[in-house]
Enzyme design. Structure first.
Site, PDB file in Angstrom:
ATOM      1  CD  GLU A   1       0.808  34.756  51.878  1.00  0.00           C
ATOM      2  OE1 GLU A   1       0.718  35.990  51.898  1.00  0.00           O
ATOM      3  OE2 GLU A   1       1.731  34.114  52.397  1.00  0.00           O
ATOM      4  CE1 TYR A   2      -5.937  28.900  50.202  1.00  0.00           C
ATOM      5  CE2 TYR A   2      -5.932  30.634  48.532  1.00  0.00           C
ATOM      6  CZ  TYR A   2      -6.614  29.850  49.451  1.00  0.00           C
ATOM      7  OH  TYR A   2      -7.962  30.028  49.622  1.00  0.00           O
TER       8      TYR A   2
ATOM      9  CE  LYS B   1       8.810  20.784  51.625  1.00  0.00           C
ATOM     10  NZ  LYS B   1       8.203  21.637  52.662  1.00  0.00           N
TER      11      LYS B   1
ATOM     12  CD1 TRP C   1      10.053  33.595  44.211  1.00  0.00           C
ATOM     13  CD2 TRP C   1       8.664  33.008  42.552  1.00  0.00           C
ATOM     14  NE1 TRP C   1      10.801  33.458  43.085  1.00  0.00           N
ATOM     15  CE2 TRP C   1       9.962  33.103  42.045  1.00  0.00           C
ATOM     16  CE3 TRP C   1       7.623  32.650  41.689  1.00  0.00           C
ATOM     17  CZ2 TRP C   1      10.270  32.861  40.701  1.00  0.00           C
ATOM     18  CZ3 TRP C   1       7.927  32.418  40.359  1.00  0.00           C
ATOM     19  CH2 TRP C   1       9.227  32.528  39.874  1.00  0.00           C
TER      20      TRP C   1
ATOM     21  CG  ASP D   1      13.698  35.781  54.258  1.00  0.00           C
ATOM     22  OD1 ASP D   1      14.263  36.864  54.506  1.00  0.00           O
ATOM     23  OD2 ASP D   1      12.576  35.468  54.681  1.00  0.00           O
TER      24      ASP D   1
ATOM     25  CG  ASP E   1      12.066  48.480  58.005  1.00  0.00           C
ATOM     26  OD1 ASP E   1      13.117  48.062  57.489  1.00  0.00           O
ATOM     27  OD2 ASP E   1      11.018  47.819  58.102  1.00  0.00           O
TER      28      ASP E   1
HETATM   29  P1  FAD Z   1      13.016  44.830  51.013  1.00  0.00           P
HETATM   30  O1  FAD Z   1      11.840  45.690  50.860  1.00  0.00           O
HETATM   31  O2  FAD Z   1      14.002  44.855  49.913  1.00  0.00           O
HETATM   32  O3  FAD Z   1      13.682  45.257  52.379  1.00  0.00           O
HETATM   33  C1  FAD Z   1      14.175  44.399  53.367  1.00  0.00           C
HETATM   34  C2  FAD Z   1      14.865  45.214  54.457  1.00  0.00           C
HETATM   35  O4  FAD Z   1      16.066  45.754  53.997  1.00  0.00           O
HETATM   36  C3  FAD Z   1      14.081  46.387  54.984  1.00  0.00           C
HETATM   37  O5  FAD Z   1      14.377  46.489  56.354  1.00  0.00           O
HETATM   38  C4  FAD Z   1      14.634  47.568  54.270  1.00  0.00           C
HETATM   39  O6  FAD Z   1      14.490  48.720  55.077  1.00  0.00           O
HETATM   40  C5  FAD Z   1      16.074  47.168  54.072  1.00  0.00           C
HETATM   41  N1  FAD Z   1      16.617  47.605  52.768  1.00  0.00           N
HETATM   42  C6  FAD Z   1      16.687  46.810  51.674  1.00  0.00           C
HETATM   43  N2  FAD Z   1      17.291  47.481  50.680  1.00  0.00           N
HETATM   44  C7  FAD Z   1      17.585  48.689  51.151  1.00  0.00           C
HETATM   45  C8  FAD Z   1      18.176  49.840  50.574  1.00  0.00           C
HETATM   46  N3  FAD Z   1      18.593  49.867  49.318  1.00  0.00           N
HETATM   47  N4  FAD Z   1      18.302  50.920  51.346  1.00  0.00           N
HETATM   48  C9  FAD Z   1      17.872  50.902  52.606  1.00  0.00           C
HETATM   49  N5  FAD Z   1      17.314  49.853  53.217  1.00  0.00           N
HETATM   50  C10 FAD Z   1      17.166  48.767  52.484  1.00  0.00           C
HETATM   51  N6  FAD Z   1       9.654  35.493  51.020  1.00  0.00           N
HETATM   52  C11 FAD Z   1       9.738  34.545  50.049  1.00  0.00           C
HETATM   53  O7  FAD Z   1      10.800  33.990  49.834  1.00  0.00           O
HETATM   54  N7  FAD Z   1       8.655  34.237  49.289  1.00  0.00           N
HETATM   55  C12 FAD Z   1       7.446  34.822  49.453  1.00  0.00           C
HETATM   56  O8  FAD Z   1       6.485  34.505  48.740  1.00  0.00           O
HETATM   57  C13 FAD Z   1       7.313  35.803  50.497  1.00  0.00           C
HETATM   58  N8  FAD Z   1       6.134  36.433  50.707  1.00  0.00           N
HETATM   59  C14 FAD Z   1       6.058  37.429  51.657  1.00  0.00           C
HETATM   60  C15 FAD Z   1       4.851  38.120  51.819  1.00  0.00           C
HETATM   61  C16 FAD Z   1       4.741  39.144  52.763  1.00  0.00           C
HETATM   62  C17 FAD Z   1       3.440  39.895  52.906  1.00  0.00           C
HETATM   63  C18 FAD Z   1       5.860  39.459  53.584  1.00  0.00           C
HETATM   64  C19 FAD Z   1       5.762  40.532  54.627  1.00  0.00           C
HETATM   65  C20 FAD Z   1       7.065  38.783  53.421  1.00  0.00           C
HETATM   66  C21 FAD Z   1       7.181  37.768  52.460  1.00  0.00           C
HETATM   67  N9  FAD Z   1       8.377  37.070  52.258  1.00  0.00           N
HETATM   68  C22 FAD Z   1       8.463  36.114  51.268  1.00  0.00           C
HETATM   69  C23 FAD Z   1       9.550  37.342  53.099  1.00  0.00           C
HETATM   70  C24 FAD Z   1      10.480  38.401  52.482  1.00  0.00           C
HETATM   71  O9  FAD Z   1      11.043  37.926  51.292  1.00  0.00           O
HETATM   72  C25 FAD Z   1      11.565  38.697  53.509  1.00  0.00           C
HETATM   73  O10 FAD Z   1      11.017  39.343  54.633  1.00  0.00           O
HETATM   74  C26 FAD Z   1      12.771  39.441  52.992  1.00  0.00           C
HETATM   75  O11 FAD Z   1      13.797  39.366  53.980  1.00  0.00           O
HETATM   76  C27 FAD Z   1      12.535  40.918  52.721  1.00  0.00           C
HETATM   77  O12 FAD Z   1      11.782  41.105  51.631  1.00  0.00           O
HETATM   78  P2  FAD Z   1      11.224  42.579  51.281  1.00  0.00           P
HETATM   79  O13 FAD Z   1      10.619  42.523  49.945  1.00  0.00           O
HETATM   80  O14 FAD Z   1      10.440  43.085  52.389  1.00  0.00           O
HETATM   81  O15 FAD Z   1      12.639  43.336  51.233  1.00  0.00           O
END
Ligand code: FAD
Length: 320
Positions: free
Chosen positions: A18-19, A23, A50, A110, A172
């Protein structure tokens, strides 16, 4: 996903890199040089992050296109869905589709820097599940979809030292299952340093009927400050022996790197011994540690990379 399944069928261990988008323009060129060297070792895929809310959208799209069509590596683009209108999401998906990219890591994202909470734009998406459903509804089976999994539960569910409550952890997992049921093919996990937590997470996923491959996200420790910042942000549990090993060497960058390679190797060995045959390396755009770990595991040839520093327990090596 097919490449990962094929590797498993052939009895090979698959790995990926992963990359993130650098900047500066110079940083981008350096990254491509590094990527060329790393791709020569045969990763199943490489992915590019992203920026939340689309903050790196143009650059991520450009890098993804170059990865797929010039570096010629199977490419997965991360895509977050909050703080962004659906048109921008579709523009991104159409763009990668027209460039031949078939893999998306579907994320919520986030909040951007300076904001506590993410904002759901009007008519926009609230969570990764919405994005998975949207991609399947609009693009059918064209994209392979990966989603994020959290072995210690999502940081929002973690309170203090104790970690997530059983209820929060269970919720979760149930939410992760909904993402998979909605069409995700693969799970890549958040970083972790306690391998037992990851292995338990995989078992727990299997028990609730999640059957897709679960790929551990391994982040080699490259420097102490970065490690503390990242694990603080993600609320990652640090086993006592890791703290004890790092404490005496935290000001010695080379020693920390060497320990990071040693630790990453041991973690991967334990994971591979459990029968999981895929590894995802968070490279932080650096090549040495990721390649050294793969070399220690015998997954890539030693001749192609410079020899990593050996690591020995700090009491023998770093006593003044
Ligand atoms: P979700 O799967 O939507 O869930 C987040 C949390 O909210 C979980 O605890 C889930 O249980 C709860 N939740 C959400 N919606 C509901 C619902 N409707 N009902 C019940 N519970 C719910 N961030 C970036 O900005 N750019 C990136 O490129 C990036 N890459 C990542 C790559 C990996 C492998 C990981 C693990 C994280 C990455 N992140 C990235 C961070 C990620 O965007 C954050 O962790 C964000 O807060 C959650 O994203 P998610 O897709 O896991 O969220």
């Amino acid at each position: 996903i097919e490449k990962i399944q094929q590797a498993a069928a052939d009895g090979r261990t698959a790995f990926s890199f992963e990359y993130f988008p650098p900047k500066t323009e110079e940083g981008v060129e350096n990254l491509f040089e590094r990527m060329d060297r790393m791709v020569a070792h045969g990763p199943s895929f490489c992915d590019i992050t992203w920026g939340a809310g689309g903050s790196t959208a143009d650059l991520t799209l450009e890098i993804a296109n170059r990865m797929q069509n010039m570096v010629c590596v199977e490419t997965m683009m991360h895509l977050t869905c909050t703080n962004m209108p659906v048109e921008k999401i579709d523009h991104a998906l159409e763009t990668i589709k027209s460039n031949g990219i078939q893999n998306v890591l579907a994320l919520r994202g986030d909040p951007p820097h300076g904001q506590d909470k993410f904002v759901q734009v009007e008519g926009g998406f609230a969570c990764a599940l919405d994005l998975v459903q949207h991609i399947r509804a609009k693009y059918g089976d064209y994209f392979g979809i990966t989603v994020a999994g959290y072995p210690e539960a999502h940081p929002d569910a973690i309170q203090g030292e104790e970690g997530a409550t059983l209820e929060a952890y269970t919720n979760d997992l149930a939410f992760l299952k909904r993402k998979v049921d909605a069409g995700a093919d693969l799970i890549v996990t958040q970083l972790f340093y306690d391998t037992d937590i990851f292995l338990k997470f995989v078992n727990d996923c299997r028990e609730i009927g999640i059957t897709c491959p679960i790929v551990p996200g391994i982040m080699p420790i490259n420097n102490y400050k970065g490690f503390v910042r990242m694990t603080g942000f993600c609320k990652t549990k640090i086993p006592a022996e890791i703290t004890a090993a790092l404490d005496p060497i935290k000001d010695n960058e080379e020693a920390v790197k060497a320990y990071g390679i040693h630790l990453g190797t041991e973690m991967c060995k334990k994971i591979l011994a459990s029968g999981i045959k895929t590894l995802h390396l968070y490279t932080l755009n650096m090549e040495k540690s990721a390649l050294a770990i793969l070399m220690n595991l015998g997954l890539i040839e030693e001749s192609k990379i410079s020899r990593p520093l050996p690591w020995r327990p700090p009491t023998n090596v770093f006593r003044l």
